[in-house]
Enzyme design. Structure first.
Site, PDB file in Angstrom:
ATOM      1  N   SER A  28       0.849  -1.194   0.000  1.00 29.78           N
ATOM      2  CA  SER A  28       0.000   0.000   0.000  1.00 29.78           C
ATOM      3  C   SER A  28       0.881   1.239   0.000  1.00 29.78           C
ATOM      4  O   SER A  28       2.074   1.182   0.302  1.00 29.78           O
ATOM      5  CB  SER A  28      -0.901   0.014   1.235  1.00 29.78           C
ATOM      6  OG  SER A  28      -0.208   0.506   2.372  1.00 29.78           O
ATOM      7  N   ASP A  29       0.304   2.376  -0.329  1.00 27.62           N
ATOM      8  CA  ASP A  29       0.999   3.636  -0.101  1.00 27.62           C
ATOM      9  C   ASP A  29       0.679   4.086   1.328  1.00 27.62           C
ATOM     10  O   ASP A  29      -0.094   3.450   2.054  1.00 27.62           O
ATOM     11  CB  ASP A  29       0.582   4.673  -1.141  1.00 27.62           C
ATOM     12  CG  ASP A  29       1.659   5.729  -1.379  1.00 27.62           C
ATOM     13  OD1 ASP A  29       2.519   5.918  -0.498  1.00 27.62           O
ATOM     14  OD2 ASP A  29       1.642   6.375  -2.436  1.00 27.62           O
ATOM     15  N   TRP A  30       1.272   5.197   1.714  1.00 25.34           N
ATOM     16  CA  TRP A  30       1.264   5.696   3.096  1.00 25.34           C
ATOM     17  C   TRP A  30      -0.146   5.788   3.671  1.00 25.34           C
ATOM     18  O   TRP A  30      -0.969   6.568   3.199  1.00 25.34           O
ATOM     19  CB  TRP A  30       1.943   7.056   3.112  1.00 25.34           C
ATOM     20  CG  TRP A  30       2.140   7.671   4.446  1.00 25.34           C
ATOM     21  CD1 TRP A  30       1.277   8.499   5.099  1.00 25.34           C
ATOM     22  CD2 TRP A  30       3.283   7.531   5.299  1.00 25.34           C
ATOM     23  NE1 TRP A  30       1.814   8.897   6.309  1.00 25.34           N
ATOM     24  CE2 TRP A  30       3.054   8.311   6.461  1.00 25.34           C
ATOM     25  CE3 TRP A  30       4.486   6.820   5.207  1.00 25.34           C
ATOM     26  CZ2 TRP A  30       3.968   8.402   7.507  1.00 25.34           C
ATOM     27  CZ3 TRP A  30       5.398   6.917   6.251  1.00 25.34           C
ATOM     28  CH2 TRP A  30       5.140   7.695   7.378  1.00 25.34           C
TER      29      TRP A  30
END
Length: 757
Positions: A313-315
């Site tokens: 995932s991204d942040w």
């Protein structure tokens, strides 16, 4: 107590020596896919559910750093008990980020060594996978080379050179004992307002594919398990770069046919070339957040593309499924949706909420253990391919070239091909010897406008301090020309005063030529959102005031996206667009202005003339001037445009046949001659046009390119091959097809016709 401390010291020393010796004696790769996959599967079978969930958890470094008075201690020091808790109790499998400011390479080595020592002391001995955004060099390590940003690299149209930059970036990242690079960005840079355009390789899918494959080859090499290469991470799968508003992380509306035509091919190519990790699009497409999109993450990525690695995932984006997107009712619901959609690792990033909720979901059967086993197998497969089980840490003596002259020279060479000459009226450039120059504008004396974001810190705000040993544009010119250079900043990017502008005008009266340095400062992601693509008003005011002096003017743009300059372009006799050229940008720009370097960059995107006219070069016929007289395609400069201090002539465009079929590809040859009086490099662009198709065809598409260097009077015949598949498109049934019919080929203004059977 003394005996206990001595025993602990001896244990740690013995453990370190053992690790070093075993690293020297163990298998050094490359590791076959079968070997890596079998090892991963066997390891998963020996893991508890808690250990598996931990491998899917990624925590940011700042969570483990010691603080004083609420501030992270610099240089960074790990909070060992907190780190042990993460690894021993929660079995965390990945750590990322810098935790604040860039660190020395020595400090990084100490941090990574301590992390891996704890991980490898556990019963399963599974190493931590540490990742960082080394997107234009290992920018979070002080003293490392910072190359031009991707958009500038794309302007070079030189994939071999970009591969070498990727090799150095990998080398210097491994020098910090970090094996995983969150790069490259393969998002398509076709929405110029978007604040991450500069992280892309431009607006053309073919160019993005070629440059992406090249830098990945540099990062990963033939054996990414060796001590000089890293794993690449493809960002951001997919469609992230086309938000309807142009603002970061806002909704996109992209029909699947468009998604497959323009946004998917570069990811497919990169996966085919061995990329083993992807980071997921933070936004939503057609109302569905991509972190919740099973069709994109599982059906397409893991099914259709046969992707063997894992998706991170991204942040904080799993949390955002309920906090921002409102497709989940709480964090546990968000975790269930994301993991079942195909997310393998969560960039949480600073707590254990993902681990706790996923464990509960697995126990209740809402997320199957089979899905978890698949995710963990993929993660361990990548760790094994990286050689981390054998060599979780590096050897400092292996990296003597870190930040040294050889790497800095390559940085200069790369930047030299990334700068584009857009205007050169009456050959005002290169500058004549002996003239007095006024250097002015907000980009003239700052490293921020050369390096952009992700430069030592996220927003690149510290570049003037951390890179003070490098040259700004002003400093480079002062070194070369001495007292021939006058300076007055004139204005800042977003504010001006009458006194500042008048001071620049007064100085201009004593100069023979005005060099205006403008564009943008550093930014990235949401803080870079803007509502107007036009270059800032204070810069326009300064240029108009300077123009009244009657002195000839040259503009140097350092920018991350094409800020519209139509209001000031007529005042300029010369224009150079350097984009974000990196730490050697000041030197390179000065040497181009003075003629030591002959510019060879070509625009990797369409440079718009108006704020509401943002069509790409591969626009449709109905968007052209022919059908839309008042508002049709009319850019300031077209994709692929770029001048030189010499001239090139194209001739003798030849096709092997006028008919292309399954078994008969098109062989193309064209001769290019340097008709000027100095050596130069030219990028030869091959465009094809499908004249009639079941999906409205673009006016033209780039299908091949090569860059050549020619001496004055020299010529070279270049050869290209296009297969029938190279002329294909995605039809309304979402199938890639090449329909029979008439085509034209265009190279350097020459055209030939052919037919596809």
């Amino acid at each position: 107590m003394k005996i206990q401390r001595l025993g602990l010291w001896l244990f740690m020393a013995t453990f370190m020596v053992t690790m070093q010796l075993s690293a020297q004696n163990k298998h050094e790769g490359p590791y076959s896919d079968k070997e890596a996959w079998n090892y991963a599967q066997n390891t998963v079978q020996r893991m508890s559910l808690e250990q598996k969930v931990g491998q899917m958890t990624q925590i940011s470094l700042e969570f483990f750093l010691k603080t004083k008075d609420g501030q992270v201690i610099v240089p960074h020091v790990l909070d060992t008990p907190k780190l042990k808790e993460a690894i021993e109790q929660y079995h965390v499998g990945s750590i990322l980020n810098v935790g604040g400011d860039a660190q020395t390479v020595e400090n990084w080595r100490g941090i990574i060594t301590e992390i891996q020592n704890i991980a490898m002391s556990q019963s399963l001995k599974v190493p931590i996978l540490y990742g960082i955004d080394a997107i234009h060099g290992n920018n979070y390590t002080l003293g490392s080379v910072m190359f031009p940003q991707q958009i500038a690299m794309a302007a070079s149209f030189n994939p071999d050179l970009i591969k070498r930059a990727g090799e150095v970036s990998a080398y210097e990242t491994r020098a910090s004992f970090i094996p995983w690079n969150f790069s490259p960005v393969l998002d398509l840079g076709r929405m110029p307002v978007w604040p991450r355009i500069w992280e892309t390789f431009g607006e053309d899918p073919y160019l993005v594919s070629v440059m992406g494959d090249s830098i990945i080859s540099g990062y990963q090499g033939n054996n990414m398990a060796d001590k000089y290469h890293v794993a690449a991470c493809l960002k951001h799968f997919m469609g992230y770069s086309m938000p309807l508003s142009g603002h970061d992380r806002t909704p996109a509306w992209i029909p699947e046919r468009e998604l497959r035509e323009y946004f998917l091919p570069q990811f497919k190519s990169a996966i085919d070339h061995g990329a083993l990790t992807v980071m997921v699009n933070s936004g939503e497409i057609n109302g569905v957040p991509v972190h919740a999109n099973h069709h994109i993450l599982t059906d397409i990525l893991k099914g259709e593309l046969r992707f063997k690695g894992f998706a991170v995932s991204d942040w904080q984006d799993i949390e955002y499924l309920w906090q921002r997107h409102h497709v989940a009712k709480d964090n546990k619901d968000a975790v269930k949706i994301a993991v079942n959609a195909g997310i393998d690792m969560s960039m949480v990033p600073v707590d254990y909420s993902f681990s706790k909720d996923l464990l509960d979901l697995a126990k209740s059967g809402e997320v199957s253990e089979g899905r978890i086993n698949d995710a963990v197998t993929r993660i361990l497969y990548v760790k094994y391919k990286l050689g981390l089980f054998d060599r979780p840490i590096g050897n400092a003596s292996d990296y003597s070239l870190f930040g040294g002259k050889e790497h800095q020279q390559l940085n200069y060479d790369v930047a030299s091909e990334c700068v584009t000459l857009l205007k050169n009226k009456n050959n005002i450039l290169p500058l004549k010897k002996g003239i007095k120059i006024l250097v002015t504008g907000p980009a003239a004396n700052t490293m921020r406008s050369l390096n952009g974001g992700w430069a030592r810190v996220w927003q690149g705000t510290t570049s003037d301090e951390t890179e003070k040993d490098k040259n700004t544009i002003l400093e480079a010119l002062q070194q070369r020309l001495g007292n021939q250079v006058l300076y007055a900043p004139g204005t800042e990017f977003d504010s001006s005063t009458k006194e500042g502008i008048q001071a620049a005008v007064d100085q201009a009266n004593s100069a023979d030529l005005i060099l205006f340095c403008g564009g943008e400062s550093s930014y990235t992601e949401t803080p870079g959102n803007i509502n107007d693509l036009t270059i800032s008003s204070p810069q326009i005011q300064l240029v108009k005031a300077l123009a009244k002096t009657g002195k000839p003017m040259v503009m140097v743009l350092t920018e991350g996206r094409p800020r519209i300059v139509s209001a000031i372009e007529p005042f300029m006799q010369g224009i150079i667009d350097a984009l974000y050229p990196g730490n050697q940008g000041g030197n390179v720009i000065a040497d181009i202005l003075l003629g030591k370097i002959n510019p060879s960059g070509k625009l990797p995107y369409t440079y718009p003339r108006f704020t509401n006219a943002l069509a790409n070069y591969y626009h449709k016929y109905t968007e052209s001037k022919e059908f839309d007289i008042n508002g049709g395609y009319d850019p300031q400069w077209e994709f692929g445009y770029g001048l030189s201090y010499t001239t090139f002539d194209y001739s003798d465009l030849q096709l092997s046949s006028t008919v292309v079929s399954d078994n008969r590809p098109l062989q193309i040859s064209v001769t290019v001659k340097n008709t000027g009086d100095r050596k130069g490099k030219e990028t030869v662009l091959v465009y094809a046009s499908d004249l009639v198709a079941s999906i409205t065809p673009e006016v033209k598409r780039l299908r091949a390119f090569k860059k050549v260097e020619l001496q004055p009077g020299g010529s070279q015949t270049l050869h290209f091959t296009l297969s029938k598949k190279d002329l294909s498109f995605i039809n309304n049934d979402l199938k890639r097809v090449t329909e029979p019919g008439d085509f034209t080929l265009e190279v350097g203004g020459l055209k030939q016709s052919f037919v596809v059977q």
